[in-house]
Design a protein around this motif. Structure first.
Motif, short mmCIF file in Angstrom:
data_model
loop_
_atom_site.label_atom_id
_atom_site.label_comp_id
_atom_site.label_asym_id
_atom_site.label_seq_id
_atom_site.Cartn_x
_atom_site.Cartn_y
_atom_site.Cartn_z
N LEU A 80 0.96 -1.13 -0.10
CA LEU A 80 0.28 -0.08 0.13
C LEU A 80 0.73 1.23 0.06
O LEU A 80 0.63 2.30 -0.63
CB LEU A 80 -0.86 0.08 1.32
N TRP A 81 1.70 1.18 0.91
CA TRP A 81 2.61 2.32 0.99
C TRP A 81 3.52 2.49 -0.56
O TRP A 81 3.70 3.73 -1.16
CB TRP A 81 3.92 1.98 1.88
N HIS A 82 3.74 1.50 -1.40
CA HIS A 82 4.32 1.73 -2.78
C HIS A 82 3.36 2.19 -3.69
O HIS A 82 4.00 2.86 -4.57
CB HIS A 82 4.92 0.33 -3.07
N MET A 83 2.07 2.22 -3.39
CA MET A 83 0.99 2.90 -4.19
C MET A 83 0.63 4.22 -3.93
O MET A 83 0.21 4.94 -4.58
CB MET A 83 -0.32 2.20 -3.97
N ASN A 84 1.58 4.66 -2.76
CA ASN A 84 1.30 6.07 -2.20
C ASN A 84 2.34 6.80 -3.19
O ASN A 84 3.59 6.57 -3.21
CB ASN A 84 1.65 6.40 -1.00
N GLU A 85 1.94 8.24 -3.46
CA GLU A 85 2.69 8.90 -4.36
C GLU A 85 3.96 9.35 -3.19
O GLU A 85 5.07 9.74 -3.87
CB GLU A 85 2.25 9.97 -4.89
N LEU A 116 -7.94 -2.04 -2.57
CA LEU A 116 -7.66 -2.18 -3.96
C LEU A 116 -8.81 -1.35 -4.82
O LEU A 116 -8.48 -0.82 -5.98
CB LEU A 116 -7.67 -3.64 -4.42
N HIS A 117 -9.86 -1.73 -4.44
CA HIS A 117 -11.18 -0.95 -5.06
C HIS A 117 -10.94 0.48 -5.16
O HIS A 117 -11.20 1.50 -5.87
CB HIS A 117 -12.60 -1.24 -4.53
N SER A 124 -15.81 12.83 -3.80
CA SER A 124 -15.77 14.23 -3.74
C SER A 124 -14.52 14.76 -2.81
O SER A 124 -14.23 15.72 -2.57
CB SER A 124 -17.27 14.83 -3.42
N ASP A 125 -14.20 13.54 -2.16
CA ASP A 125 -13.25 13.97 -1.03
C ASP A 125 -12.00 13.28 -1.26
O ASP A 125 -11.81 13.11 -2.39
CB ASP A 125 -13.42 13.06 0.25
N ASP A 126 -10.66 13.68 -0.58
CA ASP A 126 -9.61 13.20 -0.85
C ASP A 126 -9.52 11.45 -1.23
O ASP A 126 -10.34 10.79 -0.20
CB ASP A 126 -8.58 13.41 0.24
N ASP A 127 -9.16 11.24 -2.18
CA ASP A 127 -9.38 9.70 -2.49
C ASP A 127 -7.93 9.15 -3.04
O ASP A 127 -6.96 9.79 -3.29
CB ASP A 127 -10.47 9.47 -3.48
N ASN A 128 -7.96 7.98 -3.39
CA ASN A 128 -6.72 7.16 -3.94
C ASN A 128 -6.91 7.08 -5.44
O ASN A 128 -6.11 6.19 -5.85
CB ASN A 128 -6.67 5.67 -3.26
N TYR A 129 -7.93 7.61 -6.15
CA TYR A 129 -7.77 7.40 -7.69
C TYR A 129 -6.53 7.61 -8.10
O TYR A 129 -5.70 8.40 -8.16
CB TYR A 129 -8.84 8.53 -7.98
N LEU A 130 -6.08 6.65 -9.08
CA LEU A 130 -4.87 6.54 -9.65
C LEU A 130 -5.07 7.36 -11.28
O LEU A 130 -5.70 6.97 -11.96
CB LEU A 130 -4.41 5.16 -10.07
N ASP A 131 -4.20 8.58 -11.09
CA ASP A 131 -4.22 9.20 -12.47
C ASP A 131 -3.62 8.60 -13.51
O ASP A 131 -3.61 8.91 -14.71
CB ASP A 131 -3.86 10.66 -12.12
N HIS A 132 -2.66 7.47 -13.19
CA HIS A 132 -1.74 7.05 -14.31
C HIS A 132 -2.36 5.91 -14.78
O HIS A 132 -2.57 4.82 -14.25
CB HIS A 132 -0.24 6.84 -13.73
N PRO A 133 -2.79 5.89 -16.07
CA PRO A 133 -3.41 4.96 -16.59
C PRO A 133 -2.77 3.36 -16.62
O PRO A 133 -3.44 2.68 -16.25
CB PRO A 133 -3.60 5.20 -18.01
N TRP A 163 -17.61 2.65 -15.06
CA TRP A 163 -16.84 4.11 -15.30
C TRP A 163 -15.62 3.61 -15.99
O TRP A 163 -15.08 4.21 -16.99
CB TRP A 163 -16.55 4.89 -13.90
N GLY A 164 -15.04 2.52 -15.49
CA GLY A 164 -13.68 1.99 -16.44
C GLY A 164 -14.26 1.75 -17.95
O GLY A 164 -12.86 2.03 -18.74
N LEU A 165 -15.26 1.51 -18.33
CA LEU A 165 -15.50 1.18 -19.49
C LEU A 165 -15.18 2.55 -20.60
O LEU A 165 -15.32 2.21 -21.54
CB LEU A 165 -16.62 0.65 -19.91
N GLN A 166 -15.10 3.73 -19.84
CA GLN A 166 -15.16 4.80 -20.49
C GLN A 166 -13.71 5.36 -20.35
O GLN A 166 -13.24 6.56 -20.74
CB GLN A 166 -16.16 6.04 -19.99
N ASP A 167 -12.95 4.59 -19.85
CA ASP A 167 -11.52 4.95 -19.47
C ASP A 167 -10.79 5.63 -20.64
O ASP A 167 -10.80 4.99 -21.91
CB ASP A 167 -10.64 3.95 -18.90
N GLU A 168 -9.70 6.67 -20.57
CA GLU A 168 -9.12 7.10 -21.65
C GLU A 168 -8.31 6.16 -22.19
O GLU A 168 -7.78 6.14 -23.20
CB GLU A 168 -8.53 8.40 -21.26
#
Length: 233
Positions: A80-85, A116-117, A124-133, A163-168
């Motif tokens: 989990l730490w490795h996934m943290n920026e 993982l989810h 709308s809050d601070d989240d873990n969403y990954l910006d890197h495809p 939502w992932g079905l519309q991923d860039e």
């Protein structure tokens, strides 16, 4: 240090062999404290080596969770730490490794599936969403991998996968479709059908082999899985 390098060379040699699967039980029987580090370093190699290392890592974690659950939790927190920026790491292969560890331990799955989810859930809050495809691809794959074994546990991820079905990212779209095939419902079929003309290539690791497929093929497969499941019900 010399011992670490020797073990790393030994593990790499085993995983590079055509019959690498024959070495998995031997690797799993080795002390996790010694094998986890080298296996994680192989995630950076990409390609077949990454997937083989992820597979071996999952077996090591499953055995460790049975023998020393607290130590297994410590390693999961390390992932989990490795996934943290803030960690300064890119996170290559980490989501896949988390999923594979959970596949091999119901206890770890119960405790960490929500983390993982969280990497593909925007709030709308601070989240873990990954910006890197490329990192999101690992999460989509991991959720699909887990959905095959723990459908009820992963069902809360249906909305995020939709939502992932519309991923860039084309591979993200394809892997989202693949994952939805295991836990989606008929309400997801129209969105899946919208991908049937999407011929972008996708690399899928399934049944311990890398398959070259496409977004359209994975969407069609997902539709068939969902319709088959609905028919059985």
């Amino acid at each position: 240090m010399a011992r670490f390098r020797a073990l790393k060379t030994e593990l790499r040699s085993m995983l590079e062999q055509p019959d690498w699967e024959a070495s998995l039980q031997h690797i799993a029987a080795m002390p996790a404290a010694q094998t986890v580090g080298p296996l994680m370093s192989f995630f950076l190699f990409g390609g077949e080596m990454k997937w083989r290392a992820v597979t071996a890592f999952g077996l090591v974690m499953g055995k460790l969770a049975q023998e020393d659950l607290e130590q297994a939790r410590i390693i999961m927190r390390r992932l989990l730490w490795h996934m943290n920026e803030e960690s300064g790491n890119i996170g290559w292969g980490i989501a896949e490794a988390m999923a594979e560890a959970m596949i091999n331990s119901q206890t770890l799955a119960n405790e960490y599936n929500r983390m993982l989810h969280s990497y593909i859930r925007e709030t709308s809050d601070d989240d873990n969403y990954l910006d890197h495809p490329p990192l999101r691809r690992g999460v989509y794959w991991g959720l699909g991998r887990m959905a095959k074994k723990y459908p009820e546990l992963i069902r809360p991820s249906v909305r995020a996968l939709s939502w992932g079905l519309q991923d860039e990212d084309p591979e993200g779209r394809g892997l989202s479709a693949w994952a939805l095939g295991f836990i989606g419902t008929e309400t997801n079929i129209p969105a899946l059908k919208s991908l049937l003309d999407d011929t972008c290539p996708v690399e899928l690791f399934e049944n311990r082999k890398v398959h070259c497929t496409s977004v359209a093929q994975l969407a069609q497969q997902a539709i068939e899985h969902i319709q088959s499941h609905h028919t059985v019900d």
